[in-house]
Scaffold this active site. Structure first.
Site, PDB file in Angstrom:
ATOM      1  N   SER A 150      43.140 -13.312  28.647  1.00  0.00           N
ATOM      2  CA  SER A 150      42.107 -14.405  28.106  1.00  0.00           C
ATOM      3  C   SER A 150      40.442 -14.289  29.071  1.00  0.00           C
ATOM      4  O   SER A 150      40.046 -15.387  28.968  1.00  0.00           O
ATOM      5  CB  SER A 150      42.412 -15.711  29.116  1.00  0.00           C
ATOM      6  OG  SER A 150      43.698 -15.687  27.767  1.00  0.00           O
ATOM      7  N   LYS A 153      37.557 -15.356  26.824  1.00  0.00           N
ATOM      8  CA  LYS A 153      36.722 -16.718  26.243  1.00  0.00           C
ATOM      9  C   LYS A 153      35.911 -17.004  27.495  1.00  0.00           C
ATOM     10  O   LYS A 153      35.230 -17.801  26.902  1.00  0.00           O
ATOM     11  CB  LYS A 153      38.401 -17.628  27.052  1.00  0.00           C
ATOM     12  CG  LYS A 153      39.610 -17.288  26.219  1.00  0.00           C
ATOM     13  CD  LYS A 153      40.111 -18.779  26.326  1.00  0.00           C
ATOM     14  CE  LYS A 153      41.655 -18.819  24.874  1.00  0.00           C
ATOM     15  NZ  LYS A 153      42.426 -17.559  25.840  1.00  0.00           N
ATOM     16  N   SER A 207      42.777 -22.556  28.752  1.00  0.00           N
ATOM     17  CA  SER A 207      42.872 -21.217  28.157  1.00  0.00           C
ATOM     18  C   SER A 207      43.829 -21.369  26.956  1.00  0.00           C
ATOM     19  O   SER A 207      44.342 -20.734  26.414  1.00  0.00           O
ATOM     20  CB  SER A 207      43.304 -20.039  29.535  1.00  0.00           C
ATOM     21  OG  SER A 207      43.233 -18.145  28.952  1.00  0.00           O
TER      22      SER A 207
END
Length: 379
Positions: A150, A153, A207
């Site tokens: 993640s 992101k 997240s």
């Protein structure tokens, strides 16, 4: 090892079943007939009517005794069920470990955890850089290219924020946003509608995978265009070891190096929106009649010992536990990157170890290079 774990699980299950029989031997016996049904004729010599009719006080005593017995059986049965539940909780992890072995991370398969370092970090890849001077203070396998989970992101946020799209535009979560690769959970159900700004907040702070995917899916031109922009931005920043396949990080094809991620953190820190959203401790969103509370995946943002300007966490099996941060320690603005940490809290522990090291060592001694390929930061 898996055969031993399975045999141990079965042995535990057998012992639990045996103890269950000892604890509640009558729990599964056929229930006694009720006193009200005991009014059949007595087989006595005189052919008299039932005891219930002829002797009410006796029937009452019998009924009371049976009621006590029934309550005792209920208690025993309840205790038996509790033992079964406890046994299942104890055995399930053993069986799961025996049948479904843990997937090693890319770093583990590459043997990166064997690299020694004076701080005894649990991350197989680490990089600490002075943001102002670009001096590399600490490096460990900093050019290894690994899945980044993640941390992806953060680039998703860079693209969305830089596009200057209306943040109040409403976006509805669709079936396309459901994770079919890792089958990760989400509190955003299909059909939930939030603004682009709310989705960006959830993606960067907690997240949220469906939020990140929806941001990419609804970008002008669609998801393929969004992913191309992610890779183009990486190239523009000089992140030559970096590849993006999708905007969430669930795919192990999203890969980068610590050097590239330090460059990304430096660029993202220049955006006040990203600084604010990544360090937000918590956030509430209203979905229909419900209000959902989300919290930051990095608990260090709430700690008075830390002054964090930007951060992002990540995890999938292939990547291990990951963390990037921009922070100020002992008057110095630092960028920290930790990849492929073995334990759930070890990435935060590594950050704490680096912080104590910086605070307790003179500036002139804060330079440790453990990677032969380390080079000055140029982000």
């Amino acid at each position: 090892m898996s055969h031993w774990l399975l045999s141990r699980a079965l042995k535990i299950a057998g012992l639990c079943a045996f103890s269950l029989a000892l604890v509640a031997p009558t729990a599964y016996a056929a229930p006694a007939k009720s006193a009200t049904k005991a009014t059949a004729k007595s087989p006595g010599k005189s052919g008299a009517k039932s005891a219930v009719v002829k002797k009410p006080h006796v029937a009452k005593a019998v009924a009371s005794k049976k009621a006590v017995s029934n309550r005792k059986n209920v208690r025993l049965e309840t205790k038996a069920k509790e033992h079964v539940k406890s046994a299942k909780r104890s055995v399930a992890p053993v069986i799961q470990q025996a049948i479904i072995p843990a997937i090693p991370s890319f770093g583990q398969m590459a043997g990166l955890h064997g690299a020694p370092d004076p701080l005894d970090l649990k991350s197989s890849v680490a990089l600490v850089i002075d943001q102002d001077t670009r001096e590399v203070l600490f490096s460990k396998n900093d050019h290894a290219v690994l899945p980044i989970a993640s941390l992806t992101k953060l680039m998703t946020g860079v693209i969305i924020s830089g596009a200057r799209l209306p943040m109040d535009e409403l976006i509805t979560i669709s079936q396309d946003d459901v994770d079919t690769e890792k089958h990760s959970r989400s509190r955003l159900s299909v059909g939930a509608t939030l603004s682009r700004g709310e989705l960006l907040h959830l993606a960067l702070m907690s997240s949220e995978n469906r939020a990140a995917h929806a941001l990419g899916r609804t970008y002008p031109g669609g998801l393929p265009t969004f992913v191309r922009l992610m890779n183009a931005k990486a190239k523009m920043l000089g992140m030559n070891d970096t590849t993006y396949a999708e905007p969430t990080g669930l795919s192990s094809q999203n890969q980068s190096s610590a050097q590239d991620l330090a460059t990304l953190v430096n660029a993202a820190h220049g955006d006040p929106v990203l600084r604010e959203l990544t360090t937000s401790p918590g956030y509430q969103v209203a979905i229909g009649r419900r209000t959902l509370q989300y919290n930051n995946t990095n608990r260090l943002v709430k700690s008075p010992d830390w002054d964090i300007g930007l951060q992002k966490t990540g995890y999938i099996n292939e990547a291990g536990q990951c963390l990037v941060m921009q922070t100020k320690i002992a008057g110095r603005k630092l960028i920290m990157v930790f990849l492929d940490s073995a334990g759930k809290l070890s990435r935060l522990g590594d950050a704490e170890r680096v912080r104590r090291w910086v605070e307790t060592n003179p500036v002139s001694d804060q330079k440790v290079k453990l990677s032969a390929s380390a080079k000055p930061f140029s982000g």
